[in-house]
Scaffold this motif. Structure first.
Motif, PDB file in Angstrom:
ATOM      1  N   THR A   1      67.699  33.454  44.663  1.00  0.00           N
ATOM      2  CA  THR A   1      68.794  34.221  44.129  1.00  0.00           C
ATOM      3  C   THR A   1      68.709  34.423  42.692  1.00  0.00           C
ATOM      4  N   GLY A   2      67.851  33.926  41.955  1.00  0.00           N
ATOM      5  CA  GLY A   2      67.825  33.996  40.725  1.00  0.00           C
ATOM      6  C   GLY A   2      66.465  33.299  40.136  1.00  0.00           C
TER       7      GLY A   2
ATOM      8  N   LEU B   1      77.255  34.220  52.505  1.00  0.00           N
ATOM      9  CA  LEU B   1      77.066  35.381  53.180  1.00  0.00           C
ATOM     10  C   LEU B   1      78.140  35.651  54.019  1.00  0.00           C
TER      11      LEU B   1
ATOM     12  N   SER C   1      65.567  36.986  56.310  1.00  0.00           N
ATOM     13  CA  SER C   1      66.493  37.867  56.258  1.00  0.00           C
ATOM     14  C   SER C   1      67.438  38.143  57.396  1.00  0.00           C
TER      15      SER C   1
ATOM     16  N   TRP D   1      75.495  30.283  54.700  1.00  0.00           N
ATOM     17  CA  TRP D   1      75.051  29.775  53.323  1.00  0.00           C
ATOM     18  C   TRP D   1      73.477  29.878  53.295  1.00  0.00           C
TER      19      TRP D   1
ATOM     20  N   LEU E   1      74.218  30.935  47.858  1.00  0.00           N
ATOM     21  CA  LEU E   1      74.817  32.331  48.068  1.00  0.00           C
ATOM     22  C   LEU E   1      75.409  32.263  49.691  1.00  0.00           C
TER      23      LEU E   1
ATOM     24  N   GLU F   1      67.736  40.152  37.904  1.00  0.00           N
ATOM     25  CA  GLU F   1      69.182  39.995  38.419  1.00  0.00           C
ATOM     26  C   GLU F   1      69.292  38.589  39.057  1.00  0.00           C
ATOM     27  N   THR F   2      70.513  38.292  39.283  1.00  0.00           N
ATOM     28  CA  THR F   2      70.933  36.820  39.829  1.00  0.00           C
ATOM     29  C   THR F   2      72.044  37.194  40.731  1.00  0.00           C
ATOM     30  N   GLY F   3      72.121  36.348  41.582  1.00  0.00           N
ATOM     31  CA  GLY F   3      73.015  36.344  42.847  1.00  0.00           C
ATOM     32  C   GLY F   3      72.881  37.093  44.068  1.00  0.00           C
ATOM     33  N   GLU F   4      71.628  37.609  44.107  1.00  0.00           N
ATOM     34  CA  GLU F   4      71.349  38.405  45.427  1.00  0.00           C
ATOM     35  C   GLU F   4      70.051  37.767  45.891  1.00  0.00           C
ATOM     36  N   LEU F   5      69.885  37.975  47.213  1.00  0.00           N
ATOM     37  CA  LEU F   5      68.425  37.577  47.870  1.00  0.00           C
ATOM     38  C   LEU F   5      67.336  38.459  47.325  1.00  0.00           C
ATOM     39  N   GLN F   6      66.376  37.680  47.123  1.00  0.00           N
ATOM     40  CA  GLN F   6      65.110  38.680  46.536  1.00  0.00           C
ATOM     41  C   GLN F   6      63.853  37.603  46.400  1.00  0.00           C
TER      42      GLN F   6
END
Length: 238
Positions: free
Chosen positions: A188-189, A238, A221, A227, A236, A195-200
């Motif tokens: 998430t970061g 969900l 995904s 969580w 994160l 970006e921070t705070g989203e799945l990547q």
């Protein structure tokens, strides 16, 4: 000075620790502690601080389960194993990397094409200072031999094979709490992500097999979790 960024209790007996640069999860219960990952070598005092936050002492630590063999996840596992008899587990395909029979880790050569990108040099310097180039291999590490791990703390982890970031990278799902521990398959970061705070995913040069990493991230995904506890970045919900 290194410090814990955040502590999040995501379910009874499950404490997620966002460390200075990488994360770990503390499972506690029945007077015992088990970890998934344990940060960089320099994070050892923070790992022990996080254990004390559960009301237990580091003497209660019985096992460290690692998602993969990178220095920022194996941390001080070798010392815990050799000095205190703590068991260290990893997926069978990841053992050569955890034991340092092979090394699947980003190199200076990998960083050269992105050396001028903002944040690369400070991140690399911080990683080295945290022990990223140290002798972290755990010769005594053993293979996970079941699809489900029953922890001494009373928790149950389903083992998910997620190759790509490394050959034997594994994630773990706690079905009773709907918690997914993703290691570096999904984050998430990171210092090198905008970006921070989203799945990547991490930048491609971090992965041993970029196509495999993308496929594993896609499968994760679809996991039914409340969580997500990543190897980098905040938890994160969900």
């Amino acid at each position: 000075m290194r410090a814990i960024r955040s502590l999040t209790t995501v379910a009874p007996g499950i404490l997620f620790v966002e460390g200075p640069a990488s994360n770990w999860t503390v499972f506690h219960g029945r007077g015992r502690v088990e970890l998934v990952d344990c940060g960089y070598p320099a994070d050892r005092p923070l790992v022990e601080e996080s254990i004390r936050r559960t009301g237990l002492d580091v003497a209660a630590l019985s096992r460290i389960i690692v998602t993969h063999g990178h220095s920022d996840h194996v941390g001080a596992a070798r010392d815990y194993s050799e000095r205190h008899g703590v068991e260290v587990l990893a997926a069978a395909a990841e053992l050569p990397n955890v034991r340092r029979e092979v090394t699947e880790q980003v190199t200076v050569k990998d960083l050269l094409p992105v050396a001028l990108r903002r944040g690369t040099v400070p991140w690399a310097v911080a990683a080295i200072r945290a022990g990223g180039l140290g002798e972290v291999g755990v010769p005594s590490a053993q293979a996970i031999t079941a699809d489900t791990l029953e922890l001494s703390t009373g928790h149950r982890l389903e083992v998910l094979s997620t190759p790509g970031h490394t050959t034997g990278h594994a994630c773990f799902f706690v079905p009773d709490a709907e918690v997914l521990i993703t290691g570096d398959a999904l984050v998430t970061g990171h210092a090198l992500l905008p970006e921070t705070g989203e799945l990547q995913q991490l930048p491609a040069f971090f992965h041993h097999d970029t196509d495999g990493a993308a496929a594993s991230a896609q499968r994760l995904s679809l996991c039914d979790a409340r969580w997500v506890l990543p190897g980098h970045g905040p938890a994160l919900r969900l």
